[in-house]
Design a protein around this motif. Structure first.
Motif, PDB file in Angstrom:
ATOM      1  N   SER A 113      32.070  40.023  46.297  1.00 51.78           N
ATOM      2  CA  SER A 113      33.686  39.786  45.442  1.00 51.78           C
ATOM      3  C   SER A 113      34.526  39.702  46.560  1.00 51.78           C
ATOM      4  CB  SER A 113      33.549  40.441  44.184  1.00 51.78           C
ATOM      5  OG  SER A 113      33.273  42.417  44.026  1.00 51.78           O
ATOM      6  N   TYR A 114      35.740  40.286  46.436  1.00 47.96           N
ATOM      7  CA  TYR A 114      36.865  40.640  46.179  1.00 47.96           C
ATOM      8  C   TYR A 114      38.659  41.292  45.493  1.00 47.96           C
ATOM      9  CZ  TYR A 114      40.062  36.014  45.777  1.00 47.96           C
ATOM     10  OH  TYR A 114      40.882  35.107  45.009  1.00 47.96           O
ATOM     11  N   ASN A 115      38.660  41.732  45.365  1.00 53.77           N
ATOM     12  CA  ASN A 115      40.215  42.122  44.815  1.00 53.77           C
ATOM     13  C   ASN A 115      41.197  42.004  45.456  1.00 53.77           C
ATOM     14  OD1 ASN A 115      41.535  42.733  41.851  1.00 53.77           O
ATOM     15  ND2 ASN A 115      40.880  45.101  43.260  1.00 53.77           N
ATOM     16  N   LEU A 116      42.720  41.572  45.469  1.00 53.76           N
ATOM     17  CA  LEU A 116      43.566  42.063  46.120  1.00 53.76           C
ATOM     18  C   LEU A 116      45.094  42.624  45.083  1.00 53.76           C
ATOM     19  CD1 LEU A 116      43.728  38.859  48.160  1.00 53.76           C
ATOM     20  CD2 LEU A 116      43.054  41.394  48.850  1.00 53.76           C
ATOM     21  N   ALA A 117      45.440  43.411  45.096  1.00 46.54           N
ATOM     22  CA  ALA A 117      46.840  43.806  43.940  1.00 46.54           C
ATOM     23  C   ALA A 117      47.439  44.494  44.691  1.00 46.54           C
ATOM     24  CB  ALA A 117      45.636  45.099  43.551  1.00 46.54           C
ATOM     25  N   TYR A 118      48.800  43.753  43.899  1.00 46.27           N
ATOM     26  CA  TYR A 118      49.945  43.865  45.069  1.00 46.27           C
ATOM     27  C   TYR A 118      51.337  44.410  43.860  1.00 46.27           C
ATOM     28  CZ  TYR A 118      48.946  39.512  46.826  1.00 46.27           C
ATOM     29  OH  TYR A 118      47.614  39.192  48.408  1.00 46.27           O
ATOM     30  N   ASP A 119      51.862  45.716  44.052  1.00 49.47           N
ATOM     31  CA  ASP A 119      52.046  46.521  43.164  1.00 49.47           C
ATOM     32  C   ASP A 119      53.475  46.072  43.083  1.00 49.47           C
ATOM     33  OD1 ASP A 119      54.856  45.595  45.221  1.00 49.47           O
ATOM     34  OD2 ASP A 119      55.234  48.414  45.395  1.00 49.47           O
ATOM     35  N   ASP A 120      54.189  44.626  42.822  1.00 50.49           N
ATOM     36  CA  ASP A 120      54.857  43.892  41.475  1.00 50.49           C
ATOM     37  C   ASP A 120      53.808  43.571  40.390  1.00 50.49           C
ATOM     38  OD1 ASP A 120      53.540  42.191  42.254  1.00 50.49           O
ATOM     39  OD2 ASP A 120      54.831  40.227  42.456  1.00 50.49           O
ATOM     40  N   GLY A 121      52.764  43.685  40.444  1.00 48.33           N
ATOM     41  CA  GLY A 121      51.859  43.065  39.179  1.00 48.33           C
ATOM     42  C   GLY A 121      50.945  42.170  39.512  1.00 48.33           C
ATOM     43  N   SER A 122      50.865  42.083  40.570  1.00 48.37           N
ATOM     44  CA  SER A 122      50.244  40.379  40.781  1.00 48.37           C
ATOM     45  C   SER A 122      49.224  41.057  41.938  1.00 48.37           C
ATOM     46  CB  SER A 122      51.120  39.524  42.025  1.00 48.37           C
ATOM     47  OG  SER A 122      52.576  39.096  41.794  1.00 48.37           O
ATOM     48  N   TYR A 123      48.194  40.139  41.376  1.00 45.56           N
ATOM     49  CA  TYR A 123      46.268  40.223  41.849  1.00 45.56           C
ATOM     50  C   TYR A 123      46.191  39.352  41.685  1.00 45.56           C
ATOM     51  CZ  TYR A 123      46.272  40.214  37.035  1.00 45.56           C
ATOM     52  OH  TYR A 123      45.721  40.151  34.866  1.00 45.56           O
ATOM     53  N   SER A 124      44.677  39.532  42.401  1.00 45.81           N
ATOM     54  CA  SER A 124      43.468  37.243  42.632  1.00 45.81           C
ATOM     55  C   SER A 124      42.091  38.804  43.007  1.00 45.81           C
ATOM     56  CB  SER A 124      43.982  36.208  43.626  1.00 45.81           C
ATOM     57  OG  SER A 124      42.715  35.902  43.590  1.00 45.81           O
ATOM     58  N   GLY A 125      41.253  38.468  41.674  1.00 48.22           N
ATOM     59  CA  GLY A 125      40.591  38.865  42.742  1.00 48.22           C
ATOM     60  C   GLY A 125      39.364  37.445  41.257  1.00 48.22           C
ATOM     61  N   GLY A 126      37.632  37.640  42.883  1.00 45.98           N
ATOM     62  CA  GLY A 126      36.937  36.777  42.185  1.00 45.98           C
ATOM     63  C   GLY A 126      36.133  36.877  42.895  1.00 45.98           C
ATOM     64  N   ILE A 127      35.566  35.725  43.635  1.00 45.22           N
ATOM     65  CA  ILE A 127      33.895  35.633  44.370  1.00 45.22           C
ATOM     66  C   ILE A 127      33.952  35.273  45.885  1.00 45.22           C
ATOM     67  CG2 ILE A 127      31.892  34.359  44.532  1.00 45.22           C
ATOM     68  CD1 ILE A 127      31.721  36.625  42.199  1.00 45.22           C
TER      69      ILE A 127
END
Length: 456
Positions: free
Chosen positions: A168-182
């Motif tokens: 899996s991966y997880n990307l988090a941005y400090d403006d509240g954006s994110y993406s996570g998955g396979i």
């Protein structure tokens, strides 16, 4: 050896070289967000409308280093409505019983990001989340070429980060954006300038299940192209030779409807003869493309900004990067203060009709009443690098000019300050009308002026 044998040998050698070139090349369409080729094209959008959308906000921001797959982007314009710069058009997957056998998606072309990722159909499942995009999320379960990476069994897996049996991966941005998955293998089909049938390549992509993109405006995800192992250029080394090039038409050109260009890899990239050469700097754990900015000029007059104002001083501090994923340019506040003061003095002398616009969309904006002058009396700006390598920004690249409300003309400098000593960014607009050739094995960046509308 007979004469005919020599001819056969030469013919074989020519054919072999041609085949090698065909195998070592790819090219991808890069499309202006509002061009006729874009899924976001709006036939009634005027040039002034487009400019104002691109400039809705431009405050620098930070992205933290606490991601499980670290996206090292340190500054971005924080936008309530972010219209992308250039989109990479990709043909993804393998779907039997349909023509074409792939799905078309548009991702933000970003030399400041690591991964290729887009949101997938599982984002609609209970407990997951989708953001609004053009078209539907990727139907990965119907693609016969989609293969999730087994947990911790691939070099691009992030150790210890899995969703059930898959990496899996997880990307988090400090403006509240994110993406996570396979993380998964998938097939991409690209057009090659040497082959009408195109090329098929297998790459690892991020298939997003939980996604929120505050700053995006309906593109499906990101096409990452930095130093990182997950980036496209580093995954297709057989085709790319870890070399790529592009030449971007100005984001703010009044011919925005026609603006498109080509991202070229390997032997598709142009020769570097006659181009400036810069050494690209690598920093441990930081996959951004750093270059050594030393000073700035206005109309050829050096400002003598201390080079220390552009120096990298630590993680997430200082230095200068080149980044297509940031639309405009940001430089360290201490350097910017000098540039702004000198620019104001220059414009006060060059054009007395300009009046400071304190509420402009960028940091330094003016307005003027008719008769409008466009780019007349506006100066060039030059970024100076070691060895006499100069990136000269013509006045229609430095400034954004459009018809504002109330019958006035608005003039803004497309360069803004960072927060304190954050990283300086040479964004897409400042790169316009120059060809850039990245040679990662040689850690070299070549550039020179071109008319990018001609797709050099």
């Amino acid at each position: 050896m007979s004469f005919s044998s020599w001819h056969l040998m030469i013919l074989f050698l020519v054919l072999w070289i041609h085949l090698v070139e065909k195998c070592n090349s790819l090219s991808i369409d890069l499309i202006h967000h509002y061009s006729l080729k874009s899924p976001f094209y709006e036939p009634n959008l005027t040039h002034s409308d487009m400019i104002q959308r691109l400039l809705l906000s431009s405050r620098p921001k930070r992205i933290p280093f606490n991601n499980t797959l670290v996206d090292m982007k340190v500054i971005r314009p924080v936008l309530d409505y972010m219209d992308s710069g250039y989109l990479a058009e990709i043909n993804l997957g393998t779907f039997s019983g349909q023509q074409p056998t792939y799905k078309v998606y548009h991702l933000l072309f970003d030399t400041g990001s690591d991964m290729i990722w887009l949101q997938c159909e599982d984002c609609a499942k209970p407990g997951n989340r989708c953001f609004e995009q053009s078209g539907v999320p990727y139907p990965n379960r119907r693609s016969i070429s989609y293969v999730p990476l087994p947990c911790d069994q691939h070099q691009l897996c992030i150790p210890g980060h899995c969703i059930r049996a898959h990496c899996s991966y997880n990307l988090a941005y400090d403006d509240g954006s994110y993406s996570g998955g396979i993380l998964a293998y998938e097939t991409l089909k690209f057009v090659s300038s040497h082959q009408e049938r195109g090329e098929m390549v297998r790459v690892v992509i991020g298939c997003g299940h939980k996604n929120k993109m505050v700053e995006f405006s309906k593109e499906a995800g990101i096409f990452g192209m930095n130093w990182g192992a997950h980036s496209f250029v580093n995954q297709v080394t057989g085709h790319s030779q870890r070399r790529f090039s592009y030449c971007l038409p100005p984001l703010t050109s009044n011919e925005f409807e026609l603006a498109s260009t080509i991202l070229r890899f390997g032997s598709d990239a142009p020769r570097v003869t006659g181009l400036h050469r810069l050494r690209m700097l690598e920093h441990a754990g930081d996959p951004l493309y750093y270059i050594d900015l030393q000073d700035i000029s206005i109309n050829g007059r050096r400002l003598n900004i201390p080079s220390a104002y552009f120096a990298k001083t630590g993680p997430n501090k200082g230095g200068c990067i080149i980044d297509t994923g940031t639309r405009f340019t940001f430089i360290s506040r201490s350097a910017y203060n000098i540039l702004k003061q000198q620019m104001m003095q220059h414009l006060a002398t060059a054009d007395s009709s300009l009046r400071i616009e304190s509420s402009g969309p960028l940091d330094l904006c003016y307005q003027r009443n008719p008769p409008f002058k466009g780019y007349n009396h506006l100066p060039t700006v030059t970024f100076h690098f070691p060895g006499g390598a100069n990136l000269v920004l013509q006045r229609d690249i430095v400034f954004i000019v459009w018809d504002g409300n109330g019958g006035r003309e608005i003039v803004c400098m497309g360069i803004s300050p960072t927060n304190e000593d954050d990283v300086s960014i040479i964004g897409a607009q400042s790169q316009a009308n120059h060809v850039f050739v990245f040679n990662l094995p040689a850690r070299s960046l070549y550039f020179g002026p071109r008319n990018c509308a001609q797709n050099p």
